[in-house]
Write a protein that holds these residues in place. Sequence first.
Motif, PDB file in Angstrom:
ATOM      1  N   UNK A  88       0.911  -1.279  -0.041  1.00 50.67           N
ATOM      2  CA  UNK A  88       0.020  -0.194   0.089  1.00 50.67           C
ATOM      3  C   UNK A  88       0.588   1.332  -0.124  1.00 50.67           C
ATOM      4  N   UNK A  89       2.109   0.979   0.057  1.00 47.95           N
ATOM      5  CA  UNK A  89       3.177   2.303   0.065  1.00 47.95           C
ATOM      6  C   UNK A  89       3.482   2.822  -1.432  1.00 47.95           C
ATOM      7  N   UNK A  90       4.570   3.451  -1.331  1.00 47.35           N
ATOM      8  CA  UNK A  90       4.887   4.311  -2.655  1.00 47.35           C
ATOM      9  C   UNK A  90       6.470   4.051  -2.923  1.00 47.35           C
ATOM     10  N   UNK A  91       6.906   3.644  -4.007  1.00 49.76           N
ATOM     11  CA  UNK A  91       8.571   3.627  -4.207  1.00 49.76           C
ATOM     12  C   UNK A  91       8.701   4.593  -5.331  1.00 49.76           C
ATOM     13  N   UNK A  92       9.998   5.259  -5.480  1.00 49.01           N
ATOM     14  CA  UNK A  92      10.353   5.797  -6.548  1.00 49.01           C
ATOM     15  C   UNK A  92      11.526   5.158  -7.118  1.00 49.01           C
ATOM     16  N   UNK A  93      11.731   5.355  -8.518  1.00 52.39           N
ATOM     17  CA  UNK A  93      13.047   4.852  -9.033  1.00 52.39           C
ATOM     18  C   UNK A  93      13.461   5.873 -10.167  1.00 52.39           C
ATOM     19  N   UNK A  94      14.727   6.200  -9.859  1.00 49.85           N
ATOM     20  CA  UNK A  94      15.309   7.171 -10.704  1.00 49.85           C
ATOM     21  C   UNK A  94      16.674   6.241 -11.395  1.00 49.85           C
ATOM     22  N   UNK A  95      16.650   6.683 -12.770  1.00 60.46           N
ATOM     23  CA  UNK A  95      17.627   5.995 -13.631  1.00 60.46           C
ATOM     24  C   UNK A  95      17.486   6.153 -15.004  1.00 60.46           C
ATOM     25  N   UNK A  96      18.167   5.375 -15.876  1.00 56.90           N
ATOM     26  CA  UNK A  96      18.515   5.626 -17.217  1.00 56.90           C
ATOM     27  C   UNK A  96      17.728   4.283 -18.016  1.00 56.90           C
ATOM     28  N   UNK A  97      18.574   3.617 -18.885  1.00 58.89           N
ATOM     29  CA  UNK A  97      17.781   2.983 -19.817  1.00 58.89           C
ATOM     30  C   UNK A  97      17.383   1.397 -19.109  1.00 58.89           C
ATOM     31  N   UNK A  98      18.423   1.116 -18.217  1.00 56.43           N
ATOM     32  CA  UNK A  98      18.191  -0.225 -17.615  1.00 56.43           C
ATOM     33  C   UNK A  98      16.781   0.024 -16.604  1.00 56.43           C
ATOM     34  N   UNK A  99      16.996   1.068 -16.051  1.00 58.48           N
ATOM     35  CA  UNK A  99      15.606   1.183 -15.054  1.00 58.48           C
ATOM     36  C   UNK A  99      14.265   1.656 -16.053  1.00 58.48           C
ATOM     37  N   UNK A 100      14.422   1.953 -17.301  1.00 57.92           N
ATOM     38  CA  UNK A 100      13.392   2.432 -18.185  1.00 57.92           C
ATOM     39  C   UNK A 100      13.030   0.927 -18.500  1.00 57.92           C
ATOM     40  N   UNK A 101      13.842   0.023 -18.750  1.00 61.98           N
ATOM     41  CA  UNK A 101      13.230  -1.157 -19.303  1.00 61.98           C
ATOM     42  C   UNK A 101      13.328  -1.075 -20.886  1.00 61.98           C
ATOM     43  N   UNK A 102      14.337  -0.285 -21.319  1.00 59.97           N
ATOM     44  CA  UNK A 102      14.492  -0.184 -22.887  1.00 59.97           C
ATOM     45  C   UNK A 102      14.363  -1.390 -23.526  1.00 59.97           C
ATOM     46  N   UNK A 103      15.092  -2.634 -23.231  1.00 59.07           N
ATOM     47  CA  UNK A 103      14.703  -3.827 -23.801  1.00 59.07           C
ATOM     48  C   UNK A 103      13.966  -4.809 -23.379  1.00 59.07           C
ATOM     49  N   UNK A 104      13.059  -4.390 -22.477  1.00 53.26           N
ATOM     50  CA  UNK A 104      12.078  -5.302 -21.925  1.00 53.26           C
ATOM     51  C   UNK A 104      10.496  -4.786 -21.902  1.00 53.26           C
ATOM     52  N   UNK A 105      10.407  -3.994 -22.906  1.00 52.25           N
ATOM     53  CA  UNK A 105       8.912  -3.336 -23.153  1.00 52.25           C
ATOM     54  C   UNK A 105       8.592  -2.656 -22.000  1.00 52.25           C
TER      55      UNK A 105
END
Length: 242
Positions: free
Chosen positions: A74-91
């Motif tokens: 029920x909480x909230x998380x934040x993720x900051x990043x580039x292509x890996x965090x974006x999921x550029x190769x995993x849709x």
Amino acid sequence: MEKTKNGSRAKKILKIVVAVVLVLTLAQLLVLGILGGIGPFGFIRENKIKNHPGNKPEYDFSQLTAMENSPLAGGKIAVLGSSVAQGAASEGYAVGEYLAARFDCALTKEAVGGTTLVDNGKSSYVQRMYNSDKFEPFDLFVCQLSTNDATKRKPLGEISDSKNLEDFDTSTITGAMEYIICYAQETWDCPVVFFTGSRYDSEAYGAMVDRLLELQEKWGIWVLDLWSSDEFNAISDAERDL
């Protein structure tokens, strides 16, 4: 008569130049589509990614189940990043989506491919910390240690003696990391976790990981160190390809 010949020759040359420019433009658009998924031919890379064995339906994150008694339910998380965090190769599915599914919590993701920790423009990690319309109060802040800083040979810098936000040199990797940690702790008063990339041939990135582990001591953050994990890096070639 000579003027007519010269005019005709000039027209032919102009047509050839225009044709060459068109061909080169189309070739560039094709390359951008295949490699970067950009432009009218972007569908080529998108289809390649979609049909990759590692993106089969059985690996979809909808198959994940939340852990019992999740501390972040029920909480909230934040993720900051580039292509890996974006999921550029995993849709678009990456670390953030996995954690949100397992922890049964909401996710805010601020990830842009090709970006650096170092503050070198509006898309840098540091600048995107200010996206207050997205970054609400969080229960956990997760940051990707970008490989782009190593690839682009950004200066490592030194650890500051200070813990004041205004004292960090964000034109260096270390200063940017300290700024991000300090900003997250002061703004949201939540745990901060960095995760590294897996091991590859880069002394510069290895130095970044070492520096991150030094900052762990200073700031009391958590580090998911995939770079140093022999077990993680010993996966088979088949698993790596997948």
